[in-house]
Design a protein around this motif. Structure first.
Motif, PDB file in Angstrom:
ATOM      1  N   ASN A  16       5.776   3.200  -1.916  1.00  0.00           N
ATOM      2  CA  ASN A  16       6.308   3.057  -2.892  1.00  0.00           C
ATOM      3  C   ASN A  16       5.112   3.303  -3.675  1.00  0.00           C
ATOM      4  O   ASN A  16       4.149   3.722  -4.938  1.00  0.00           O
ATOM      5  N   TRP A  20       1.420   4.348  -5.908  1.00  0.00           N
ATOM      6  CA  TRP A  20       0.687   4.397  -7.488  1.00  0.00           C
ATOM      7  C   TRP A  20      -0.645   3.551  -7.028  1.00  0.00           C
ATOM      8  O   TRP A  20      -1.427   4.300  -7.941  1.00  0.00           O
ATOM      9  N   GLY A  24      -1.809   7.506  -8.440  1.00  0.00           N
ATOM     10  CA  GLY A  24      -1.304   7.550  -9.533  1.00  0.00           C
ATOM     11  C   GLY A  24      -1.860   6.887 -10.267  1.00  0.00           C
ATOM     12  O   GLY A  24      -1.890   7.452 -12.079  1.00  0.00           O
ATOM     13  N   GLU A  35       1.687  12.474 -15.006  1.00  0.00           N
ATOM     14  CA  GLU A  35       1.596  13.797 -13.990  1.00  0.00           C
ATOM     15  C   GLU A  35       0.985  14.798 -12.962  1.00  0.00           C
ATOM     16  O   GLU A  35       0.064  14.045 -12.686  1.00  0.00           O
ATOM     17  N   TYR A  52       5.951   5.870 -20.275  1.00  0.00           N
ATOM     18  CA  TYR A  52       5.322   6.164 -19.493  1.00  0.00           C
ATOM     19  C   TYR A  52       4.281   4.928 -19.127  1.00  0.00           C
ATOM     20  O   TYR A  52       4.887   3.868 -18.527  1.00  0.00           O
ATOM     21  N   GLU A 343       6.984   7.837  -3.077  1.00  0.00           N
ATOM     22  CA  GLU A 343       7.103   7.988  -3.904  1.00  0.00           C
ATOM     23  C   GLU A 343       9.020   9.027  -4.143  1.00  0.00           C
ATOM     24  O   GLU A 343       8.870   9.924  -2.667  1.00  0.00           O
ATOM     25  N   THR A 346      12.475  13.754  -7.851  1.00  0.00           N
ATOM     26  CA  THR A 346      12.157  13.893  -8.841  1.00  0.00           C
ATOM     27  C   THR A 346      14.758  14.133  -9.301  1.00  0.00           C
ATOM     28  O   THR A 346      15.133  13.201  -9.288  1.00  0.00           O
ATOM     29  N   ILE A 361       5.568  12.792 -10.445  1.00  0.00           N
ATOM     30  CA  ILE A 361       6.052  11.722 -11.126  1.00  0.00           C
ATOM     31  C   ILE A 361       5.549  12.730 -12.626  1.00  0.00           C
ATOM     32  O   ILE A 361       5.014  13.285 -12.274  1.00  0.00           O
ATOM     33  N   HIS A 362       5.555  12.038 -13.415  1.00  0.00           N
ATOM     34  CA  HIS A 362       6.167  12.949 -15.153  1.00  0.00           C
ATOM     35  C   HIS A 362       6.697  11.980 -16.580  1.00  0.00           C
ATOM     36  O   HIS A 362       6.767  11.298 -15.682  1.00  0.00           O
ATOM     37  N   LYS A 365       9.205   9.460 -15.718  1.00  0.00           N
ATOM     38  CA  LYS A 365       9.336   9.094 -14.111  1.00  0.00           C
ATOM     39  C   LYS A 365       7.865   8.459 -13.798  1.00  0.00           C
ATOM     40  O   LYS A 365       7.054   9.145 -13.690  1.00  0.00           O
ATOM     41  N   SER A 366       8.299   7.144 -14.063  1.00  0.00           N
ATOM     42  CA  SER A 366       7.073   5.988 -13.606  1.00  0.00           C
ATOM     43  C   SER A 366       7.807   4.531 -12.744  1.00  0.00           C
ATOM     44  O   SER A 366       9.172   5.361 -12.220  1.00  0.00           O
TER      45      SER A 366
END
Length: 382
Positions: A16, A20, A24, A35, A52, A343, A346, A361-362, A365-366
């Protein structure tokens, strides 16, 4: 069995975190994508929110403490530097900015963002304590307690304009109070003052007395400034999340009376989650009506918070059924909720397939529910 489970969770956490670092962040600027699609494609036009960023600041700071990799120290510092760009000169932090650097505002949720700013700053302070950071933290605490607090009816009031003038439709929200409670607990861990302890005790009392129904033990999401109930949905996820956060807060300040009350309430809240929100195919639904799910998907954060609620119930009762249910849900998450990138999806449908129409991710959601899940589960399963 437990050793294998711990190893699996550690592997998931590292995967995970790798997401990022690899997907990310814009490599050239160390700024964040706000996003990314389920296929790994960034939306370069998506606005960036302070909540975020604050969650990344928390998640990267917590990650460094878990895996001791300097990459996450750098990630946390990048989030901290960018967060300061959102500071509002009249107090607090802006809600969001678009790609043209125009300020975006959300009167209903801006106060919840202030809580997450404080939460993230305090986690970062564990890595890089400094007088400058202490001053930033103090400024945010003073702003929250002086500007957002309702002197007439107590609690924290939502509905402010961008310049912190109260609008025509003020409310009081569970999200603001619950996440301020979390932030104040971190503040108490950081500086252990009596003033912060009093803030925590008041918030626990407000949440238990005002935001949880007396008959069904469900969370209420939004009330009027003088505590009348507005239109409400029952969310199993918030019931589970609230159940363990209340107990954690009371335990941190060593208030045995409040802890006893929270423990009893927590078990009643989790009974409703277990009775009404579990899917026979695995996982937990969120929105409930007349004790029945209204959805066909399982949302990422609801799964994480239910695991933590179950492990808290096990801690309270020592009844193995709660631990077994938590492990069953942990295994469901591992099988169904995590993409190859590391990750979490959602949403996942009842057949175990992800909802590919929603980014991975959005804006909402982080690095919060997932990183906190791994942090807390690792502690609770020792």
């Amino acid at each position: 069995m437990m050793i294998e489970l711990q190893k699996k969770l550690q592997k998931e956490l590292k995967n995970n975190l790798s997401f990022w670092l690899n997907q990310g962040v814009k490599k050239d600027t160390k700024h964040f994508f706000s996003e990314v699609s389920i296929d790994g494609i960034p939306n370069k036009n998506a606005p960036l929110g302070v909540m975020y960023l604050s969650r990344i600041l928390y998640g990267a700071s917590a990650a460094y403490q878990l895996v001791k990799d300097s990459n996450y120290m750098e990630l946390a510092t990048a989030a901290f530097v960018q967060l300061l760009e959102f500071e509002n000169p009249v107090g607090g932090y802006y809600w969001a900015k678009n790609t043209s650097n125009k300020i975006l505002h959300d009167a209903e949720n801006i106060n919840m963002a202030q809580a997450f700013v404080l939460y993230g700053l305090l986690e970062y302070a564990k890595l890089k304590p400094s007088l400058q950071l202490d001053e930033i933290i103090k400024k945010q605490v003073d702003f929250i307690t002086n500007t957002l607090y309702d002197l007439e009816n107590s609690g924290y009031i939502d509905g402010f304009t961008e310049n912190w003038i109260l609008g025509e439709a003020p409310t009081k929200a569970l999200g603001t109070h619950l996440h301020l409670l979390e932030a104040f607990v971190k503040l108490y861990e950081y500086e252990k003052t009596e003033k912060t302890k009093v803030l925590i005790e008041e918030l626990i009392t407000i949440i238990t007395q005002k935001f949880i129904t007396k008959d069904t033990y469900d969370c209420l999401h939004r009330l009027t400034p003088n505590w009348n109930v507005l239109t409400n949905e029952v969310w199993a996820g918030h019931n589970a999340e609230c159940s363990w956060i209340l107990c954690n807060a009371a335990s941190n300040i060593n208030n045995e009376k409040l802890l006893n009350e929270c423990n009893k309430l927590s078990l009643k809240m989790m009974k409703g989650v277990l009775d009404n929100a579990l899917d026979k195919n695995g996982g937990v639904f969120n929105v409930l009506q007349n004790n029945m799910p209204t959805e066909t998907v399982k949302i990422w954060w609801v799964q994480a918070e239910t695991v933590l609620g179950l492990l808290n119930s096990y801690k309270i009762t020592n009844e193995i059924k709660y631990k077994n249910s938590a492990i069953e849900l942990i295994n469901y998450i591992s099988r169904n909720c995590i993409a190859k990138s590391g990750e979490w999806y959602t949403e996942v449908f009842s057949n175990g397939q992800p909802n590919k129409s929603i980014p991975i991710i959005h804006f909402w959601k982080s690095m919060y529910h997932t990183i906190r899940y791994y942090t807390e589960v690792t502690k609770k399963l020792r």
